[in-house]
Design a protein around this motif. Sequence first.
Motif, PDB file in Angstrom:
ATOM      1  N   HIS A 170       1.135  -1.197  -0.235  1.00 58.07           N
ATOM      2  CA  HIS A 170      -0.172   0.235   0.172  1.00 58.07           C
ATOM      3  C   HIS A 170       0.683   1.324  -0.498  1.00 58.07           C
ATOM      4  O   HIS A 170       2.131   1.228   0.187  1.00 58.07           O
ATOM      5  CB  HIS A 170      -0.840   0.106   0.746  1.00 58.07           C
ATOM      6  CG  HIS A 170      -2.527  -0.689   0.728  1.00 58.07           C
ATOM      7  ND1 HIS A 170      -3.373  -1.123  -0.402  1.00 58.07           N
ATOM      8  CD2 HIS A 170      -2.255  -1.971   2.363  1.00 58.07           C
ATOM      9  CE1 HIS A 170      -3.932  -1.250   0.009  1.00 58.07           C
ATOM     10  NE2 HIS A 170      -3.426  -2.766   1.608  1.00 58.07           N
ATOM     11  N   ASP A 226      -4.775   4.553   0.306  1.00 53.75           N
ATOM     12  CA  ASP A 226      -4.305   4.576  -0.847  1.00 53.75           C
ATOM     13  C   ASP A 226      -5.355   4.309  -2.244  1.00 53.75           C
ATOM     14  O   ASP A 226      -5.634   4.933  -3.132  1.00 53.75           O
ATOM     15  CB  ASP A 226      -3.321   4.037  -1.852  1.00 53.75           C
ATOM     16  CG  ASP A 226      -3.326   2.547  -1.524  1.00 53.75           C
ATOM     17  OD1 ASP A 226      -4.314   1.902  -1.209  1.00 53.75           O
ATOM     18  OD2 ASP A 226      -2.588   1.772  -1.292  1.00 53.75           O
ATOM     19  N   GLY A 227      -6.701   3.939  -1.803  1.00 57.08           N
ATOM     20  CA  GLY A 227      -7.921   3.928  -2.894  1.00 57.08           C
ATOM     21  C   GLY A 227      -8.424   2.734  -3.127  1.00 57.08           C
ATOM     22  O   GLY A 227      -9.526   1.621  -3.720  1.00 57.08           O
ATOM     23  N   THR A 228      -6.527   1.684  -2.730  1.00 55.20           N
ATOM     24  CA  THR A 228      -6.869   0.302  -3.149  1.00 55.20           C
ATOM     25  C   THR A 228      -7.227  -0.999  -2.134  1.00 55.20           C
ATOM     26  O   THR A 228      -7.078  -0.664  -0.953  1.00 55.20           O
ATOM     27  CB  THR A 228      -5.466  -0.404  -3.434  1.00 55.20           C
ATOM     28  OG1 THR A 228      -4.440  -0.716  -2.539  1.00 55.20           O
ATOM     29  CG2 THR A 228      -5.539   0.560  -4.848  1.00 55.20           C
ATOM     30  N   LYS A 232      -6.536  -4.788  -1.498  1.00 55.22           N
ATOM     31  CA  LYS A 232      -5.154  -5.925  -1.728  1.00 55.22           C
ATOM     32  C   LYS A 232      -6.085  -7.288  -1.110  1.00 55.22           C
ATOM     33  O   LYS A 232      -6.537  -7.487   0.077  1.00 55.22           O
ATOM     34  CB  LYS A 232      -4.180  -5.548  -1.690  1.00 55.22           C
ATOM     35  CG  LYS A 232      -3.317  -4.011  -1.708  1.00 55.22           C
ATOM     36  CD  LYS A 232      -2.340  -4.062  -1.794  1.00 55.22           C
ATOM     37  CE  LYS A 232      -1.361  -2.606  -2.842  1.00 55.22           C
ATOM     38  NZ  LYS A 232      -1.825  -2.919  -4.079  1.00 55.22           N
ATOM     39  N   THR A 272      -4.337  -6.557  -6.245  1.00 56.22           N
ATOM     40  CA  THR A 272      -4.834  -5.104  -6.217  1.00 56.22           C
ATOM     41  C   THR A 272      -6.160  -4.219  -6.515  1.00 56.22           C
ATOM     42  O   THR A 272      -6.319  -5.017  -7.829  1.00 56.22           O
ATOM     43  CB  THR A 272      -3.961  -4.550  -6.340  1.00 56.22           C
ATOM     44  OG1 THR A 272      -2.295  -4.682  -5.973  1.00 56.22           O
ATOM     45  CG2 THR A 272      -4.285  -2.934  -6.227  1.00 56.22           C
ATOM     46  N   ARG A 291      -9.289  -1.717  -7.861  1.00 51.27           N
ATOM     47  CA  ARG A 291      -8.830  -0.223  -7.724  1.00 51.27           C
ATOM     48  C   ARG A 291     -10.384   0.022  -8.287  1.00 51.27           C
ATOM     49  O   ARG A 291     -10.966  -0.865  -8.370  1.00 51.27           O
ATOM     50  CB  ARG A 291      -8.335  -0.022  -9.112  1.00 51.27           C
ATOM     51  CG  ARG A 291      -6.382   0.257  -8.097  1.00 51.27           C
ATOM     52  CD  ARG A 291      -6.054   0.191  -9.549  1.00 51.27           C
ATOM     53  NE  ARG A 291      -3.924  -0.219  -8.685  1.00 51.27           N
ATOM     54  CZ  ARG A 291      -3.337  -0.748  -9.230  1.00 51.27           C
ATOM     55  NH1 ARG A 291      -3.625  -1.977  -9.600  1.00 51.27           N
ATOM     56  NH2 ARG A 291      -2.714  -0.673  -8.719  1.00 51.27           N
ATOM     57  N   HIS A 351     -11.732   2.574  -5.961  1.00 54.78           N
ATOM     58  CA  HIS A 351     -12.880   4.044  -4.597  1.00 54.78           C
ATOM     59  C   HIS A 351     -12.065   4.796  -5.206  1.00 54.78           C
ATOM     60  O   HIS A 351     -10.758   5.426  -5.840  1.00 54.78           O
ATOM     61  CB  HIS A 351     -11.836   3.108  -3.802  1.00 54.78           C
ATOM     62  CG  HIS A 351     -13.057   2.050  -3.372  1.00 54.78           C
ATOM     63  ND1 HIS A 351     -13.838   2.097  -2.728  1.00 54.78           N
ATOM     64  CD2 HIS A 351     -12.356   0.742  -2.759  1.00 54.78           C
ATOM     65  CE1 HIS A 351     -14.703   0.990  -1.966  1.00 54.78           C
ATOM     66  NE2 HIS A 351     -13.542   0.194  -2.493  1.00 54.78           N
TER      67      HIS A 351
END
Length: 136
Positions: free
Chosen positions: A43, A65-67, A69, A113, A115, A117
């Motif tokens: 992250h 970070d918007g991810t 995992k 990961t 993505r 967001h």
Amino acid sequence: SNAGPPPPPPTSSRALAISASFDKTVKLWDLPTGALLHTFVGHTDVVRGCAITADGRRAVSGSSDGTVKLWDLTPKALEEDAERVKEKIQENMANERPKREGTPIMDSCCLKTLRGHAGTVNCVAVAQSPEGHTAI
């Protein structure tokens, strides 16, 4: 006959805990001993939440970070990643590169990961259907 040491127990038979941190990492702990088993790196901002699947083989984490995992918690993956990180650190030291200039050490235990967001992921949860399908 000497068959060597017994294999490590399956992840799901161990009592595990996972923690998220402002240091951008996720840590896996052995509850009976309190030992740190692994630090997951990947992250790029504060990790806000994490969870372990019911079978103990995977974990998820959400970050500023918007991810989200997906991490591999199997003993084999953890062992292979620890060895790879050790080699990368030795390579950076041998090349006399400061930490910031060395080859980045990313965690190979990261399976995926997610993505999508636009901002911080504050919470993650894992659910398993009666058929055994896992949703994150």
